[in-house]
Design an enzyme around this catalytic site. Structure first.
Site, PDB file in Angstrom:
ATOM      1  N   ALA A  20       0.813  -1.214   0.000  1.00  0.00           N
ATOM      2  CA  ALA A  20       0.000   0.000   0.000  1.00  0.00           C
ATOM      3  C   ALA A  20       0.844   1.261   0.000  1.00  0.00           C
ATOM      4  O   ALA A  20       0.346   2.335  -0.353  1.00  0.00           O
ATOM      5  CB  ALA A  20      -0.935   0.012   1.211  1.00  0.00           C
ATOM      6  N   GLY A  21       2.106   1.160   0.378  1.00  0.00           N
ATOM      7  CA  GLY A  21       2.933   2.347   0.412  1.00  0.00           C
ATOM      8  C   GLY A  21       4.182   2.159   1.242  1.00  0.00           C
ATOM      9  O   GLY A  21       4.625   1.044   1.488  1.00  0.00           O
ATOM     10  N   THR A  22       4.737   3.282   1.692  1.00  0.00           N
ATOM     11  CA  THR A  22       5.996   3.298   2.433  1.00  0.00           C
ATOM     12  C   THR A  22       5.777   3.942   3.798  1.00  0.00           C
ATOM     13  O   THR A  22       5.063   4.937   3.921  1.00  0.00           O
ATOM     14  CB  THR A  22       7.061   4.100   1.663  1.00  0.00           C
ATOM     15  OG1 THR A  22       7.164   3.580   0.336  1.00  0.00           O
ATOM     16  CG2 THR A  22       8.413   3.994   2.335  1.00  0.00           C
ATOM     17  N   ASP A 130      -7.981  -6.764   7.832  1.00  0.00           N
ATOM     18  CA  ASP A 130      -6.662  -7.314   7.514  1.00  0.00           C
ATOM     19  C   ASP A 130      -5.868  -7.578   8.792  1.00  0.00           C
ATOM     20  O   ASP A 130      -4.705  -7.184   8.920  1.00  0.00           O
ATOM     21  CB  ASP A 130      -5.900  -6.367   6.593  1.00  0.00           C
ATOM     22  CG  ASP A 130      -4.762  -7.067   5.855  1.00  0.00           C
ATOM     23  OD1 ASP A 130      -4.841  -8.299   5.664  1.00  0.00           O
ATOM     24  OD2 ASP A 130      -3.789  -6.398   5.479  1.00  0.00           O
TER      25      ASP A 130
END
Length: 414
Positions: A20-22, A130
């Protein structure tokens, strides 16, 4: 290299990368923070950004000791970022990788903390979607609890919902991490609070056993096992804990406990678990490599040397980087006929070294060979019986079937 995130925050150091990203270690007006900078393709989707901003109030309002607080949401040009409380410690996946499995008392204490956090979220009508070890952080600066467990906090609320939008996924797609997906998600039903309970019970099983109850092998096979197979018992834990696990891993969502009930029941069991060492459980063998029709291979192509550990999005210093197995993997919902056929038995049963697990392809092949050997032996015995019968019928024996004495078998005198 430092970069500005909006006008109030500065990101200094990358802590981890995920699908999803950093995640960055950052600084804000009130001190150190964790900044989750989402992928540019997510940030450039105006409809998606609008939906996420609508969730801002709910995310910022989720305040609980066992939830990583979202302090701010930054939308600035191509930047879409969640600013969160920095937890100084590690994630549960990192601890599992190091210790393989935990003592039951520590495992239950950690899961009880997370259940408390989920209870607060569910009360606010927020479903995590999740829950897994990567999204459970251990506060190493907090007081030790039962079994020496550090306080546990659940993070990444809203990220699965952010990615799972109508423009990005069709009704025939599901989003999540295969090992922790509830059966109703595999069958295409909408996510309710019960999916978090199922995932949390899966994490508890993994903490105790060292492996998930339905994981391993091709992701399509994992999805199928969630729907069709029953969980294999774990030897060495009290019956009360096992029954609690079975109830929360029930296929029917209505049969599972609510998060608040689960937290209370788990804490009631803690005195019973004191002093029990980590379980000695054999790791299940490798799964079949057959391709499953219930999985969209275009969305997931594992590398030949891909490790078995799940994807991670660490939010704290010292955490391991993300693996190839993405946090949010897009999968096709299997058709009813692909999930038909009734229960296949227990999933990923522990096995003795060198022996196949029950229900595996090796086990089935061994059963076929055994049947063939048995039938072959029966055929040999049948042929032998027929030969003896023929010998007797042609005068090889007397009328009552007893062998004749050669000395008394001279022909009669006329």
């Amino acid at each position: 290299m430092a970069r500005n995130i909006g006008s109030r925050y500065t990101a200094h150091q990358i802590l981890g990368r995920g699908s999803a990203g950093t995640v960055w270690l950052g600084e804000g007006p009130e001190g150190p923070v964790a900044i989750k900078l989402l992928r540019e393709d997510l940030a450039s989707d105006q409809e998606l950004v609008g939906r996420f901003v609508q969730e801002r109030t709910a995310l910022l309002g989720l305040d609980h000791p066992h939830v990583v607080a979202v302090r701010d949401l930054v939308v600035d040009g191509n930047d879409l970022a969640l600013v969160m409380t920095l937890v100084r410690g590690t994630d549960l996946r990192t601890r599992l990788d190091r210790e393989r499995r935990l003592a039951p008392e520590a495992a239950v204490a950690i899961i009880a903390d997370v259940a408390d956090g989920l209870a607060a979220a569910h009360k606010a009508q927020i479903v995590h979607r999740d829950v897994k070890p990567e999204n459970i952080l251990l506060d190493m600066e907090g007081p030790l609890g039962p079994g020496g467990a550090h306080p546990a906090l659940l993070t990444d609320f809203g990220v699965a919902k952010l990615i799972d939008t109508p423009r990005r996924t069709k009704a025939t797609k599901i989003i999540g991490t295969p090992d922790y997906l509830a059966p109703e998600l595999v069958e295409g039903l909408p996510p309710r609070a019960a999916v978090d309970i199922y995932a949390l019970a899966t994490v508890l099983y993994e903490l105790l056993a060292g492996f998930t109850p339905f994981g391993g092998g091709h992701p399509g096979a994992v999805l199928r096992r969630h729907v069709t197979e029953t969980v294999v018992p774990l030897p060495g834990i009290p019956e009360e804990l096992w029954q609690l696990l079975v109830q929360c891993l029930a296929k029917a969502p209505a049969s599972r406990l609510r998060a608040s009930e689960l937290a209370v029941r788990l804490r009631d069991l803690l005195p019973l678990l004191a002093g029990i060492p980590p379980l000695e459980v054999d790791e299940p063998g490798p799964e079949e490599s057959e391709q499953s029709p219930g999985y969209d291979e275009q969305q997931y192509t594992p590398a030949a040397d891909e490790p078995r550990r799940r994807g991670a999005v660490p939010l704290v210093p010292g955490s391991a980087p993300d693996s190839n197995r993405d946090t949010h993997t897009s999968m096709r919902v299997p058709a009813p006929d692909e999930l038909a056929g009734g229960p296949l038995g227990t999933a990923r049963a522990p096995r003795a070294p060198g022996k196949p697990r029950p229900g595996s392809a090796r086990n089935k092949a061994a059963s076929v060979r055994k049947r063939r050997i048995t039938l072959g032996a029966a055929a040999v015995l049948l042929c032998a019986a027929v030969a003896v019968g023929g010998w007797l019928a042609t005068g090889g024996g007397d009328g009552d079937g007893a062998p004749q004495d050669s000395e008394n078998s001279a022909p009669a005198t006329p």
